[in-house]
Design an enzyme around this catalytic site. Structure first.
Site, PDB file in Angstrom:
ATOM      1  CD  GLU A  79     -18.200 -44.067  28.630  1.00 25.52           C
ATOM      2  OE1 GLU A  79     -18.516 -43.318  27.677  1.00 25.52           O
ATOM      3  OE2 GLU A  79     -17.027 -44.306  28.949  1.00 25.52           O
ATOM      4  CD  GLU A 110     -14.474 -59.879  12.309  1.00 25.07           C
ATOM      5  OE1 GLU A 110     -14.225 -59.516  11.148  1.00 25.07           O
ATOM      6  OE2 GLU A 110     -14.024 -59.314  13.318  1.00 25.07           O
TER       7      GLU A 110
END
Length: 268
Positions: A79, A110
């Site tokens: 953004e 992960e």
């Protein structure tokens, strides 16, 4: 280490509650988040000062995480260009399992302690850059490895976690530990923890961009004109700044490509 994010919920028999009770309970817990973030402002402030200084000298900001935490980092990074008109490579979000993990979880990605640093090296990371590890639990190996290696290479490191005293907090030079307490659904860190991380990310990126001169007054003068709504918003900014009509303001905006440039050239 006792993990707050894994503590038993303060509520029970959730399936026996009415929808109104569930919504009210969730909102009651959410109301605690801003106060928890508030206690971290001094540490966020110090980290933002260091990030802004490095980016002004040509550095970049990297977010690294897994699951919800990784997705939040990618969202915040993605953004920045449309909001502030900065290059896409200035703020970069990385997550365990790669971009495909944004939509569908990649099992055990992960848990690889070496992959986080390997992913950073793909971008030729250096000492002007900053790495912020994001992990609600504070125990994600992907993030721990990234922070440890980054710090060993003289790179500025920070983290956002919801477990004080966590392993990633120990690896980061500037740990931000937002203690929001147990989740409404026990262990569901997409809830309060995720919201807390989103708030801190908003604070970091927005404050950095303001200090880099990407906001004038309170306006996004460098935002990308990527849809009609933003063109209309930009046009009204130019109108107000130059005290001209809508049509002329829009003409200047489209000609010069940004509110900043339209105002500069329209003033001459």
């Amino acid at each position: 280490m006792e993990r707050q994010t894994e503590k038993e919920s303060l509520y029970n028999n959730l399936e026996g509650k009415s929808i109104l009770e569930i919504l009210t309970d969730i909102n009651r817990e959410d109301a605690k988040i801003a106060a928890a973030v508030n206690t971290c402002i001094p540490k966020i402030n110090t980290l933002v000062i260091e990030i802004a200084k490095r980016i002004s000298e040509g550095g970049r900001l990297f977010y690294t995480g897994a699951g919800t935490s990784g997705r939040l980092g990618i969202v915040d990074a993605s953004e920045c260009p449309p909001t502030f008109g900065v290059p896409h490579g200035m703020v970069i979000g990385l997550m365990a399992g790669g971009d495909s993990a944004m939509r569908k979880a990649v099992e055990f990605a992960e848990d690889d302690e070496t992959q986080g640093w390997d992913d950073l090296k793909e971008y030729k990371i250096d000492k002007l850059d900053t790495v912020i590890g994001i992990a609600a639990s504070g125990t994600t190996p992907y993030v721990i490895g990234a922070l440890r290696n980054a710090r060993q290479h003289g790179i500025l490191t920070g983290c956002i976690t919801c477990n004080p005293g966590s392993p990633i907090g120990k690896e980061a030079e500037f740990p931000i530990e937002v203690a929001v307490g147990p989740e409404y659904v026990t262990g569901s860190t997409r809830m309060k923890s995720g919201t807390a991380q989103k708030l801190v990310l908003n604070m970091i990126s927005t404050a950095v961009m303001i200090k880099l001169g990407r906001v004038k007054g309170n306006k996004m003068v460098d935002m990308q004109l990527s849809n009609n709504k933003l063109v209309d918003r930009g046009t009204r900014m130019v109108m107000n700044e130059l005290d001209i009509n809508y049509e002329l303001a829009k003409e200047l905006l489209l000609k010069y490509g940004s509110v900043r440039n339209a105002v500069i050239n329209g003033s001459n």
